[in-house]
Design a protein around this motif. Structure first.
Motif, PDB file in Angstrom:
ATOM      1  N   LEU A 218     -18.355  26.779 -50.835  1.00  0.00           N
ATOM      2  CA  LEU A 218     -17.026  27.028 -49.836  1.00  0.00           C
ATOM      3  C   LEU A 218     -15.730  26.340 -49.058  1.00  0.00           C
ATOM      4  O   LEU A 218     -15.146  25.970 -48.794  1.00  0.00           O
ATOM      5  N   MET A 219     -17.183  26.534 -47.326  1.00  0.00           N
ATOM      6  CA  MET A 219     -16.585  25.693 -46.387  1.00  0.00           C
ATOM      7  C   MET A 219     -15.886  24.256 -46.652  1.00  0.00           C
ATOM      8  O   MET A 219     -15.810  23.530 -45.911  1.00  0.00           O
ATOM      9  N   ARG A 220     -17.240  23.997 -46.963  1.00  0.00           N
ATOM     10  CA  ARG A 220     -17.303  22.964 -47.292  1.00  0.00           C
ATOM     11  C   ARG A 220     -16.216  22.164 -48.438  1.00  0.00           C
ATOM     12  O   ARG A 220     -15.818  20.611 -47.990  1.00  0.00           O
ATOM     13  N   THR A 221     -15.906  22.791 -49.315  1.00  0.00           N
ATOM     14  CA  THR A 221     -14.760  22.070 -50.008  1.00  0.00           C
ATOM     15  C   THR A 221     -13.166  22.914 -49.330  1.00  0.00           C
ATOM     16  O   THR A 221     -11.757  21.873 -48.782  1.00  0.00           O
ATOM     17  N   ALA A 222     -12.786  24.277 -48.765  1.00  0.00           N
ATOM     18  CA  ALA A 222     -11.714  24.002 -48.038  1.00  0.00           C
ATOM     19  C   ALA A 222     -11.505  23.120 -46.742  1.00  0.00           C
ATOM     20  O   ALA A 222     -10.337  22.707 -46.354  1.00  0.00           O
ATOM     21  N   ALA A 223     -12.843  23.002 -46.175  1.00  0.00           N
ATOM     22  CA  ALA A 223     -12.150  22.624 -45.098  1.00  0.00           C
ATOM     23  C   ALA A 223     -12.029  21.351 -44.066  1.00  0.00           C
ATOM     24  O   ALA A 223     -10.458  21.165 -43.481  1.00  0.00           O
ATOM     25  N   PRO A 224     -12.034  19.850 -45.332  1.00  0.00           N
ATOM     26  CA  PRO A 224     -11.001  19.340 -45.152  1.00  0.00           C
ATOM     27  C   PRO A 224      -9.268  19.367 -45.190  1.00  0.00           C
ATOM     28  O   PRO A 224      -8.440  18.379 -45.063  1.00  0.00           O
ATOM     29  N   ALA A 225      -9.168  19.663 -46.145  1.00  0.00           N
ATOM     30  CA  ALA A 225      -7.658  20.548 -46.617  1.00  0.00           C
ATOM     31  C   ALA A 225      -7.383  21.722 -45.926  1.00  0.00           C
ATOM     32  O   ALA A 225      -6.600  21.887 -45.450  1.00  0.00           O
ATOM     33  N   ALA A 226      -8.067  21.460 -44.578  1.00  0.00           N
ATOM     34  CA  ALA A 226      -7.286  22.979 -43.385  1.00  0.00           C
ATOM     35  C   ALA A 226      -6.471  22.775 -43.126  1.00  0.00           C
ATOM     36  O   ALA A 226      -6.136  20.928 -42.579  1.00  0.00           O
ATOM     37  N   SER A 227      -6.095  23.351 -42.325  1.00  0.00           N
ATOM     38  CA  SER A 227      -4.001  22.389 -41.746  1.00  0.00           C
ATOM     39  C   SER A 227      -4.167  24.341 -40.521  1.00  0.00           C
ATOM     40  O   SER A 227      -4.421  25.196 -40.965  1.00  0.00           O
ATOM     41  N   THR A 228      -3.896  23.663 -39.280  1.00  0.00           N
ATOM     42  CA  THR A 228      -2.742  24.499 -38.368  1.00  0.00           C
ATOM     43  C   THR A 228      -1.391  24.747 -38.870  1.00  0.00           C
ATOM     44  O   THR A 228      -0.660  23.977 -38.319  1.00  0.00           O
TER      45      THR A 228
END
Length: 481
Positions: A218-228
């Motif tokens: 899940l982290m590998r999937t979500a990390a590239p689309a992360a935003s602050t």
């Protein structure tokens, strides 16, 4: 058995008013058609068909200017913007360069364009950095706001918070001081270290454990689309409208700052009613870092306590017809010219706000209107619609359903005003930033598609990108026309 579920709150926006001088046509279009008639009629009387043919390039061009659309607007209405941009480019006013050898006067901001006149002062009581615009006669303070995930709340809780935000706007309108609000939602793509960092330091990793494998996947999937995401609110006080209150508070900028503190306290109370937490009013280093980061995306000086507003502007800035280049990035500004005209939930901008991988700033400038002024505007609009309907009936023109829809929107505004709601004027802008022109074009296309999913229509601004960028990306609460 009683059903305790409630329907979600929905909102609907009226059409953008398209009233004109005559039959829905603007004054410039009517003027073009009148001049075309004044050229065509004498030519056909004096020279018959030959005279009309010889003068056809002139009157034909005038008719084309009135009806041919260029970048979504009639050509005659776009000509002033294009001419103004051409003159500024010829005079070198589309380029800005910082000049370390010629320091600016103390207390001024090093910003490009008409924002160069802005000055700043530090409130002695609170330490808040306030921005003074001597031309527009405004005084502005900026705050950082924190809030929970609205979409995850229950329908009743969402309705309560929307009502609280509406009451906060109504209180500003009732004050009659001409306060203006700007809400900025800043989205900054990051590397996802906030997601993976804690797990790397504190996670209990047992090889082969199913939960660990799923969590890491899940982290590998979500990390590239992360935003602050960061939400800012700028409160601007109209010094002309609040002249009497300022005089009671002590006159001059000192009195204006004292009265603005009262408006800041009132706004903070209104935000609490909507369960919005006002984290802090920006001091000089915090506001300077925010301005600097808007011009230079890679700037990481937010924790530097020596940041000064005197050097918070860009080093270089070049304005082009459809975008602007500033320091190390390119930006383009889109105007939200149509909002959802069907019932939509209060979080209808979710797809636009959380579009992944794009650095953007969504700016909503809100101008609350006092009740008496709003009622005068509504009466004027009703008279104009009635007059236009009578003109169309007189000449046998077919009435459009869009005219009836706009008239119904005005009546709905009147009903809402009578029920005690505030009437506001608002403008939505989206500033998109990317490292190169090609990436910028791709990001603008994605943002336009995301806006369509939200029920909105966007239009790229041409010939005024520099001014639009300052209005959309910086928390200055400037009037947007």
């Amino acid at each position: 058995m009683t059903d305790t579920t409630t329907n979600p709150m929905t909102v609907r926006f009226g059409r953008l008013p398209r009233r004109g001088l005559l039959l829905g046509l603007s004054a410039s279009r009517v003027l073009c058609l009148c001049v075309a008639v004044l050229v065509f009629v004498p030519s056909i009387f004096l020279g018959s068909s030959t005279g009309a043919g010889l003068s056809a390039p002139l009157w034909g061009s005038l008719i084309a200017l009135a009806f041919v659309r260029w970048h979504g607007r009639p050509a005659v209405e776009a000509m002033p913007t294009a001419g103004h941009f051409a003159v500024r480019k010829m005079l070198g006013q589309t380029k800005y360069r910082a000049r370390p050898s010629a320091p600016r006067p103390g207390g001024t901001l090093a910003l490009p364009g008409d924002a160069a006149a802005l000055r700043f002062l530090i409130d002695e009581d609170t330490g808040t950095a306030m921005l003074h615009d001597p031309h527009a006669q405004t005084l502005t303070a900026v705050a950082l706001v924190r809030h929970p995930a609205y979409v995850l709340l229950s329908n009743d809780e969402q309705a309560r918070r929307v009502h609280g935000w509406g009451r906060a706007l109504a209180s500003l309108a009732a004050s009659g001081t001409g306060c203006r609000l700007q809400v900025l939602e800043v989205s900054l793509p990051d590397a996802g270290r906030g997601i993976t960092g804690w797990w790397d330091l504190n996670g209990v990793k047992q090889p082969g454990q199913w939960a660990v494998q799923q969590y890491e996947s899940l982290m590998r999937t979500a990390a590239p689309a992360a935003s602050t995401h960061r939400t800012l609110i700028a409160l601007s006080l109209d010094l002309r409208g609040a002249r009497a209150h300022i005089k009671q508070a002590g006159r001059g900028l000192r009195g204006a700052a004292a009265f603005l503190r009262q408006e800041m306290t009132s706004l903070e109370a209104g935000l609490r009613a909507a369960d919005l937490s006002l984290a802090t009013w920006f001091n000089e280093p915090e506001l300077a870092a925010t301005l600097r980061e808007s011009f230079e995306p890679g700037f990481q000086g937010r924790d530097d306590l020596h940041q000064s507003l005197a050097d918070a502007g860009p080093v270089a800035m070049d304005e082009e017809w459809d975008h602007v280049r500033h320091d190390t990035a390119y930006s383009a500004v889109l105007w939200i010219n149509e909002w959802p005209r069907v019932a939509a939930p209060a979080y209808f901008l979710h797809s636009l706000v959380f579009q992944p991988g794009i650095r953007k700033t969504i700016s909503l400038t809100i101008q609350p209107i006092p009740a008496d002024a709003a009622m005068r505007d509504i009466r004027k609009a009703k008279v104009e619609y009635a007059t236009e309907a009578a003109q169309k009936a007189k000449i046998g023109a077919i009435a459009d359903l869009s005219d009836a829809a706009e008239r119904d929107d005005v009546i709905e505004r009147e009903r809402a005003l009578i029920r005690g709601h505030a009437d506001v004027k608002f403008t939505g802008l989206v500033s998109v930033t990317a490292p190169s022109v090609d990436e910028l074009e791709a990001a603008v296309a994605e943002i336009a598609r995301a806006a369509i999913q939200c029920g909105c229509e966007t239009r790229r601004l041409y010939g005024q990108q520099a001014r639009a960028f300052v209005s959309a990306s910086l928390p200055l609460a400037r009037k947007v026309s």
